[in-house]
Design a protein around this motif. Structure first.
Motif, PDB file in Angstrom:
ATOM      1  N   ALA A   1       0.832  -1.212   0.000  1.00 63.26           N
ATOM      2  CA  ALA A   1       0.000   0.000   0.000  1.00 63.26           C
ATOM      3  C   ALA A   1       0.861   1.255   0.000  1.00 63.26           C
ATOM      4  O   ALA A   1       0.445   2.304  -0.501  1.00 63.26           O
ATOM      5  N   LEU A   2       2.069   1.171   0.560  1.00 65.94           N
ATOM      6  CA  LEU A   2       2.978   2.318   0.518  1.00 65.94           C
ATOM      7  C   LEU A   2       3.316   2.682  -0.922  1.00 65.94           C
ATOM      8  O   LEU A   2       3.374   3.858  -1.285  1.00 65.94           O
ATOM      9  N   SER A   3       3.554   1.669  -1.737  1.00 63.39           N
ATOM     10  CA  SER A   3       3.870   1.916  -3.145  1.00 63.39           C
ATOM     11  C   SER A   3       2.716   2.606  -3.849  1.00 63.39           C
ATOM     12  O   SER A   3       2.919   3.523  -4.652  1.00 63.39           O
ATOM     13  N   ALA A   4       1.483   2.173  -3.543  1.00 64.38           N
ATOM     14  CA  ALA A   4       0.316   2.795  -4.173  1.00 64.38           C
ATOM     15  C   ALA A   4       0.214   4.278  -3.804  1.00 64.38           C
ATOM     16  O   ALA A   4      -0.102   5.120  -4.650  1.00 64.38           O
ATOM     17  N   ARG A   5       0.511   4.604  -2.565  1.00 64.93           N
ATOM     18  CA  ARG A   5       0.444   6.011  -2.157  1.00 64.93           C
ATOM     19  C   ARG A   5       1.543   6.813  -2.841  1.00 64.93           C
ATOM     20  O   ARG A   5       1.334   7.969  -3.240  1.00 64.93           O
ATOM     21  N   MET A   6       2.713   6.209  -2.974  1.00 64.04           N
ATOM     22  CA  MET A   6       3.801   6.898  -3.662  1.00 64.04           C
ATOM     23  C   MET A   6       3.434   7.158  -5.115  1.00 64.04           C
ATOM     24  O   MET A   6       3.716   8.228  -5.654  1.00 64.04           O
ATOM     25  N   VAL A   7       2.781   6.185  -5.757  1.00 62.60           N
ATOM     26  CA  VAL A   7       2.377   6.347  -7.163  1.00 62.60           C
ATOM     27  C   VAL A   7       1.400   7.504  -7.300  1.00 62.60           C
ATOM     28  O   VAL A   7       1.479   8.290  -8.258  1.00 62.60           O
ATOM     29  N   ARG A   8       0.490   7.657  -6.342  1.00 60.85           N
ATOM     30  CA  ARG A   8      -0.462   8.768  -6.423  1.00 60.85           C
ATOM     31  C   ARG A   8       0.246  10.113  -6.324  1.00 60.85           C
ATOM     32  O   ARG A   8      -0.105  11.072  -7.022  1.00 60.85           O
ATOM     33  N   VAL A   9       1.244  10.181  -5.458  1.00 65.67           N
ATOM     34  CA  VAL A   9       2.014  11.424  -5.355  1.00 65.67           C
ATOM     35  C   VAL A   9       2.764  11.695  -6.654  1.00 65.67           C
ATOM     36  O   VAL A   9       2.775  12.817  -7.167  1.00 65.67           O
ATOM     37  N   ILE A  10       3.391  10.648  -7.200  1.00 61.93           N
ATOM     38  CA  ILE A  10       4.119  10.793  -8.464  1.00 61.93           C
ATOM     39  C   ILE A  10       3.201  11.283  -9.562  1.00 61.93           C
ATOM     40  O   ILE A  10       3.553  12.175 -10.347  1.00 61.93           O
ATOM     41  N   ALA A  11       1.996  10.698  -9.639  1.00 59.49           N
ATOM     42  CA  ALA A  11       1.052  11.085 -10.690  1.00 59.49           C
ATOM     43  C   ALA A  11       0.704  12.564 -10.592  1.00 59.49           C
ATOM     44  O   ALA A  11       0.641  13.277 -11.598  1.00 59.49           O
ATOM     45  N   GLY A  12       0.484  13.045  -9.371  1.00 62.73           N
ATOM     46  CA  GLY A  12       0.176  14.458  -9.193  1.00 62.73           C
ATOM     47  C   GLY A  12       1.336  15.354  -9.578  1.00 62.73           C
ATOM     48  O   GLY A  12       1.142  16.383 -10.232  1.00 62.73           O
ATOM     49  N   ARG A  13       2.546  14.935  -9.208  1.00 64.63           N
ATOM     50  CA  ARG A  13       3.727  15.732  -9.555  1.00 64.63           C
ATOM     51  C   ARG A  13       3.936  15.744 -11.071  1.00 64.63           C
ATOM     52  O   ARG A  13       4.314  16.771 -11.647  1.00 64.63           O
ATOM     53  N   LEU A  14       3.739  14.604 -11.709  1.00 65.61           N
ATOM     54  CA  LEU A  14       3.913  14.548 -13.161  1.00 65.61           C
ATOM     55  C   LEU A  14       2.887  15.424 -13.871  1.00 65.61           C
ATOM     56  O   LEU A  14       3.196  16.082 -14.861  1.00 65.61           O
ATOM     57  N   ARG A  15       1.651  15.433 -13.365  1.00 60.66           N
ATOM     58  CA  ARG A  15       0.618  16.285 -13.962  1.00 60.66           C
ATOM     59  C   ARG A  15       1.015  17.750 -13.849  1.00 60.66           C
ATOM     60  O   ARG A  15       0.925  18.517 -14.811  1.00 60.66           O
ATOM     61  N   ASP A  16       1.486  18.146 -12.653  1.00 57.11           N
ATOM     62  CA  ASP A  16       1.911  19.535 -12.464  1.00 57.11           C
ATOM     63  C   ASP A  16       3.099  19.874 -13.369  1.00 57.11           C
ATOM     64  O   ASP A  16       3.168  20.965 -13.949  1.00 57.11           O
ATOM     65  N   ALA A  17       4.052  18.926 -13.486  1.00 60.79           N
ATOM     66  CA  ALA A  17       5.222  19.169 -14.335  1.00 60.79           C
ATOM     67  C   ALA A  17       4.813  19.298 -15.796  1.00 60.79           C
ATOM     68  O   ALA A  17       5.344  20.148 -16.528  1.00 60.79           O
ATOM     69  N   HIS A  18       3.866  18.462 -16.227  1.00 51.92           N
ATOM     70  CA  HIS A  18       3.398  18.544 -17.615  1.00 51.92           C
ATOM     71  C   HIS A  18       2.753  19.898 -17.879  1.00 51.92           C
ATOM     72  O   HIS A  18       3.003  20.533 -18.918  1.00 51.92           O
ATOM     73  N   GLU A  19       1.943  20.369 -16.936  1.00 54.97           N
ATOM     74  CA  GLU A  19       1.293  21.662 -17.115  1.00 54.97           C
ATOM     75  C   GLU A  19       2.326  22.787 -17.165  1.00 54.97           C
ATOM     76  O   GLU A  19       2.203  23.729 -17.959  1.00 54.97           O
ATOM     77  N   ARG A  20       3.365  22.671 -16.328  1.00 57.65           N
ATOM     78  CA  ARG A  20       4.389  23.710 -16.324  1.00 57.65           C
ATOM     79  C   ARG A  20       5.183  23.707 -17.628  1.00 57.65           C
ATOM     80  O   ARG A  20       5.470  24.762 -18.196  1.00 57.65           O
ATOM     81  N   LEU A  21       5.541  22.519 -18.109  1.00 57.18           N
ATOM     82  CA  LEU A  21       6.284  22.431 -19.369  1.00 57.18           C
ATOM     83  C   LEU A  21       5.428  22.917 -20.531  1.00 57.18           C
ATOM     84  O   LEU A  21       5.934  23.560 -21.457  1.00 57.18           O
ATOM     85  N   HIS A  22       4.134  22.611 -20.496  1.00 57.16           N
ATOM     86  CA  HIS A  22       3.223  23.124 -21.531  1.00 57.16           C
ATOM     87  C   HIS A  22       3.209  24.647 -21.501  1.00 57.16           C
ATOM     88  O   HIS A  22       3.237  25.314 -22.544  1.00 57.16           O
ATOM     89  N   SER A  23       3.189  25.202 -20.280  1.00 60.42           N
ATOM     90  CA  SER A  23       3.214  26.661 -20.153  1.00 60.42           C
ATOM     91  C   SER A  23       4.512  27.231 -20.702  1.00 60.42           C
ATOM     92  O   SER A  23       4.503  28.253 -21.411  1.00 60.42           O
ATOM     93  N   PHE A  24       5.652  26.592 -20.403  1.00 61.37           N
ATOM     94  CA  PHE A  24       6.933  27.068 -20.914  1.00 61.37           C
ATOM     95  C   PHE A  24       6.926  27.119 -22.438  1.00 61.37           C
ATOM     96  O   PHE A  24       7.504  28.017 -23.056  1.00 61.37           O
ATOM     97  N   ALA A  25       6.271  26.130 -23.066  1.00 63.88           N
ATOM     98  CA  ALA A  25       6.294  26.020 -24.521  1.00 63.88           C
ATOM     99  C   ALA A  25       5.318  26.977 -25.199  1.00 63.88           C
ATOM    100  O   ALA A  25       5.601  27.475 -26.289  1.00 63.88           O
ATOM    101  N   TYR A  26       4.164  27.243 -24.556  1.00 63.00           N
ATOM    102  CA  TYR A  26       3.099  27.942 -25.274  1.00 63.00           C
ATOM    103  C   TYR A  26       2.667  29.272 -24.670  1.00 63.00           C
ATOM    104  O   TYR A  26       2.054  30.092 -25.357  1.00 63.00           O
TER     105      TYR A  26
END
Length: 228
Positions: free
Chosen positions: A123-148
């Motif tokens: 279950a620890l791994s599952a919680r870590m994956v949820r955090v990773i998913a949120g961070r990746l979403r934020d990073a994608h939005e930031r990189l999209h902003s940098f580009a456009y």
């Protein structure tokens, strides 16, 4: 053992707050506490990912440097947030540099101890994956902003992310690196924001006068990336 005796403080952190009292007692002696200081590196991209880190107090940023030396802040970690090692892959390497932006303290736990905890309690791994998913979403939005998005929109977003009780206590360089632009462009845009009454520069801080105006500006997109 560096983990504080205040159970409430521990419970608010990622990863360590997810452990049972028995798990904390078992791995506590392996947890290292390290003081951090502004612009001092914790690790570099490409180094073996030997630890999972958690911010106890202060602030840490993850960053990348271009071949021409331009620095871009990818993420900023604050109290209770984890970073560094994510998977059980023994060959995993850090994907970005990490350095402190303020004084403070971090905890870190070695990869072997992290792997054992995750193996024992998936279950620890599952919680870590949820955090990773949120961070990746934020990073994608930031990189999209940098580009456009134009520099004003990106700088408005960076100011709002740094805002604390109507003040952003950040340097112009830090804002430039957080918004993927140059210091010269950041200074030019911030002067425009002052003329428009959105901010007011003060000693050691930027007073955010019109947060709603900055928020509206941050939501604009589609202009040339460095237009001011």
């Amino acid at each position: 053992m560096p983990i504080p005796s205040d159970a409430a403080a521990v419970s608010t952190t990622e990863f360590f707050g997810w452990l049972t009292p028995e798990e904390i007692a078992r791995v506590g002696p392996q947890i290292e506490a390290r003081k951090i200081y502004p612009r001092r590196p914790l690790f570099r991209a490409g180094e073996p990912a030997e630890h999972l880190w958690v911010v106890e107090r202060g602030e840490v940023r993850l960053l990348m440097s271009s071949p021409r030396g331009q620095v871009t802040t990818l993420d900023t970690l604050r109290r209770g947030e984890m970073f560094g090692r994510w998977s059980g892959d023994p060959e995993e390497r850090y994907a970005a540099d990490a350095e402190a932006t303020t004084e403070g303290r971090v905890w870190r736990l070695g990869r072997a101890a992290v792997a054992r905890l995750v193996d024992e309690r998936p279950a620890l791994s599952a919680r870590m994956v949820r955090v990773i998913a949120g961070r990746l979403r934020d990073a994608h939005e930031r990189l999209h902003s940098f580009a456009y998005d134009g520099a004003p929109a990106r700088l408005a977003s960076a100011l709002l992310r740094a805002e604390d009780q109507h003040y952003a206590r950040v340097t112009r360089r830090a804002l430039a690196e957080a918004s993927g632009t140059t210091v010269e462009t950041a200074i030019r845009v911030l002067r425009r924001f002052e003329r428009e009454g959105l901010i007011r520069g003060e000693v050691g801080a930027i007073h955010i006068v019109d947060a709603a105006g900055l928020s509206a500006l941050a939501q604009t997109s589609g202009t040339a990336p460095d237009s001011a």
